[in-house]
Design an enzyme around this catalytic site. Structure first.
Site, PDB file in Angstrom:
ATOM      1  N   ASP A   1       8.125  51.835  41.317  1.00  0.00           N
ATOM      2  CA  ASP A   1       8.874  50.598  41.524  1.00  0.00           C
ATOM      3  C   ASP A   1       8.053  49.422  40.995  1.00  0.00           C
ATOM      4  O   ASP A   1       6.846  49.341  41.198  1.00  0.00           O
ATOM      5  CB  ASP A   1       9.181  50.402  43.017  1.00  0.00           C
ATOM      6  CG  ASP A   1      10.278  49.395  43.234  1.00  0.00           C
ATOM      7  OD1 ASP A   1      11.391  49.796  43.624  1.00  0.00           O
ATOM      8  OD2 ASP A   1      10.036  48.185  43.003  1.00  0.00           O
ATOM      9  N   ILE A   2       8.740  48.495  40.322  1.00  0.00           N
ATOM     10  CA  ILE A   2       8.070  47.339  39.708  1.00  0.00           C
ATOM     11  C   ILE A   2       7.534  46.381  40.775  1.00  0.00           C
ATOM     12  O   ILE A   2       6.607  45.606  40.513  1.00  0.00           O
ATOM     13  CB  ILE A   2       9.050  46.626  38.741  1.00  0.00           C
ATOM     14  CG1 ILE A   2       8.292  45.868  37.669  1.00  0.00           C
ATOM     15  CG2 ILE A   2      10.048  45.736  39.476  1.00  0.00           C
ATOM     16  CD1 ILE A   2       9.163  45.428  36.489  1.00  0.00           C
TER      17      ILE A   2
ATOM     18  N   HIS B   1      14.457  55.612  47.021  1.00  0.00           N
ATOM     19  CA  HIS B   1      13.087  55.098  47.171  1.00  0.00           C
ATOM     20  C   HIS B   1      12.241  56.155  47.881  1.00  0.00           C
ATOM     21  O   HIS B   1      12.704  56.759  48.854  1.00  0.00           O
ATOM     22  CB  HIS B   1      13.069  53.847  48.047  1.00  0.00           C
ATOM     23  CG  HIS B   1      13.801  52.672  47.479  1.00  0.00           C
ATOM     24  ND1 HIS B   1      13.155  51.598  46.901  1.00  0.00           N
ATOM     25  CD2 HIS B   1      15.127  52.391  47.407  1.00  0.00           C
ATOM     26  CE1 HIS B   1      14.053  50.707  46.515  1.00  0.00           C
ATOM     27  NE2 HIS B   1      15.259  51.151  46.804  1.00  0.00           N
TER      28      HIS B   1
ATOM     29  N   GLY C   1      21.748  46.647  51.390  1.00  0.00           N
ATOM     30  CA  GLY C   1      20.562  46.142  50.706  1.00  0.00           C
ATOM     31  C   GLY C   1      20.420  46.613  49.275  1.00  0.00           C
ATOM     32  O   GLY C   1      19.370  46.413  48.648  1.00  0.00           O
TER      33      GLY C   1
ATOM     34  N   HIS D   1      19.831  55.456  43.381  1.00  0.00           N
ATOM     35  CA  HIS D   1      18.393  55.750  43.334  1.00  0.00           C
ATOM     36  C   HIS D   1      17.870  55.982  44.740  1.00  0.00           C
ATOM     37  O   HIS D   1      18.367  55.402  45.698  1.00  0.00           O
ATOM     38  CB  HIS D   1      17.604  54.619  42.663  1.00  0.00           C
ATOM     39  CG  HIS D   1      17.842  53.271  43.259  1.00  0.00           C
ATOM     40  ND1 HIS D   1      18.983  52.527  42.976  1.00  0.00           N
ATOM     41  CD2 HIS D   1      17.130  52.540  44.135  1.00  0.00           C
ATOM     42  CE1 HIS D   1      18.931  51.397  43.650  1.00  0.00           C
ATOM     43  NE2 HIS D   1      17.827  51.376  44.371  1.00  0.00           N
TER      44      HIS D   1
ATOM     45  N   ASN E   1      19.363  52.768  49.599  1.00  0.00           N
ATOM     46  CA  ASN E   1      20.129  51.576  49.966  1.00  0.00           C
ATOM     47  C   ASN E   1      21.510  51.702  49.325  1.00  0.00           C
ATOM     48  O   ASN E   1      21.623  51.990  48.126  1.00  0.00           O
ATOM     49  CB  ASN E   1      19.422  50.313  49.465  1.00  0.00           C
ATOM     50  CG  ASN E   1      18.067  50.129  50.138  1.00  0.00           C
ATOM     51  OD1 ASN E   1      17.876  50.541  51.273  1.00  0.00           O
ATOM     52  ND2 ASN E   1      17.134  49.521  49.430  1.00  0.00           N
TER      53      ASN E   1
HETATM   54  P1  5GP Z   1      17.622  48.524  45.712  1.00  0.00           P
HETATM   55  O1  5GP Z   1      17.450  47.256  46.491  1.00  0.00           O
HETATM   56  O2  5GP Z   1      18.762  48.448  44.742  1.00  0.00           O
HETATM   57  O3  5GP Z   1      17.659  49.745  46.591  1.00  0.00           O
HETATM   58  O4  5GP Z   1      16.273  48.699  44.911  1.00  0.00           O
HETATM   59  C1  5GP Z   1      16.095  48.403  43.570  1.00  0.00           C
HETATM   60  C2  5GP Z   1      14.619  48.587  43.299  1.00  0.00           C
HETATM   61  O5  5GP Z   1      14.437  48.620  41.909  1.00  0.00           O
HETATM   62  C3  5GP Z   1      13.753  47.442  43.853  1.00  0.00           C
HETATM   63  O6  5GP Z   1      12.763  47.974  44.736  1.00  0.00           O
HETATM   64  C4  5GP Z   1      13.140  46.824  42.598  1.00  0.00           C
HETATM   65  O7  5GP Z   1      11.810  46.406  42.780  1.00  0.00           O
HETATM   66  C5  5GP Z   1      13.254  47.949  41.579  1.00  0.00           C
HETATM   67  N1  5GP Z   1      13.414  47.493  40.207  1.00  0.00           N
HETATM   68  C6  5GP Z   1      14.318  46.580  39.764  1.00  0.00           C
HETATM   69  N2  5GP Z   1      14.202  46.409  38.430  1.00  0.00           N
HETATM   70  C7  5GP Z   1      13.205  47.260  38.028  1.00  0.00           C
HETATM   71  C8  5GP Z   1      12.626  47.545  36.752  1.00  0.00           C
HETATM   72  O8  5GP Z   1      12.984  46.981  35.714  1.00  0.00           O
HETATM   73  N3  5GP Z   1      11.632  48.473  36.716  1.00  0.00           N
HETATM   74  C9  5GP Z   1      11.203  49.113  37.854  1.00  0.00           C
HETATM   75  N4  5GP Z   1      10.213  49.999  37.709  1.00  0.00           N
HETATM   76  N5  5GP Z   1      11.733  48.867  39.064  1.00  0.00           N
HETATM   77  C10 5GP Z   1      12.714  47.958  39.152  1.00  0.00           C
END
Ligand code: 5GP
Ligand code: ZN
Length: 112
Positions: free
Chosen positions: A31-32, A101, A92, A99, A86
């Site tokens: 995760d970024i 986590h 969230g 995806h 999520n």
């Molecule tokens: P969500 O809130 O949709 O469950 O999580 C999305 C996740 O994707 C977040 O934790 C966010 O930091 C990660 N994320 C968003 N854009 C990028 C990206 O371009 N590269 C990576 N490696 N992670 C990303």
């Protein structure tokens, strides 16, 4: 592949990522914006919006994602971990490509 989807772009290699694993069906990358010492995402290559849009045709893909979590977590040196999917804005979810986590490596383990 959805043209505007950031995870489709990562899956195709159009956007770089710190990739840990890839096969024909899934990709896993760090995760970024990590919320733990180890925080990676397991992402199907197929564009599926969320768990809410999954059906029985996604059953083996979902099983594969779940079974990859302990394998990849162990490779990261984790003895235990949390998973989260999520789902929907009220869950969230910010990136609307399914995806999972996988997080671990805390000193103090947060309770859900
Ligand atoms: P969500 O809130 O949709 O469950 O999580 C999305 C996740 O994707 C977040 O934790 C966010 O930091 C990660 N994320 C968003 N854009 C990028 C990206 O371009 N590269 C990576 N490696 N992670 C990303
Ligand atoms: Zn996508």
């Amino acid at each position: 592949m959805s043209a505007d989807c950031i995870f489709c772009k990562i899956a195709s290699g159009a956007i770089p990522s710190k990739k840990m694993y890839e096969d024909d069906d899934v990709i896993a990358f760090h995760d970024i914006n990590p919320a733990a010492k180890v925080h990676f995402l397991i992402v199907p290559k197929l564009h599926v919006e969320s768990l809410q849009t999954c059906d029985t045709t996604h059953q083996s893909l979902l099983g594969k994602m779940l079974l990859l979590a302990p394998k990849l977590a162990a490779e990261q040196g984790l003895k235990g971990f949390k998973t989260a999917i999520n789902t929907g804005r009220e869950g969230g979810q910010e990136v609307f490509h399914l995806h999972m986590h996988v997080l671990g490596g805390w000193k103090t383990i947060p309770k859900l």
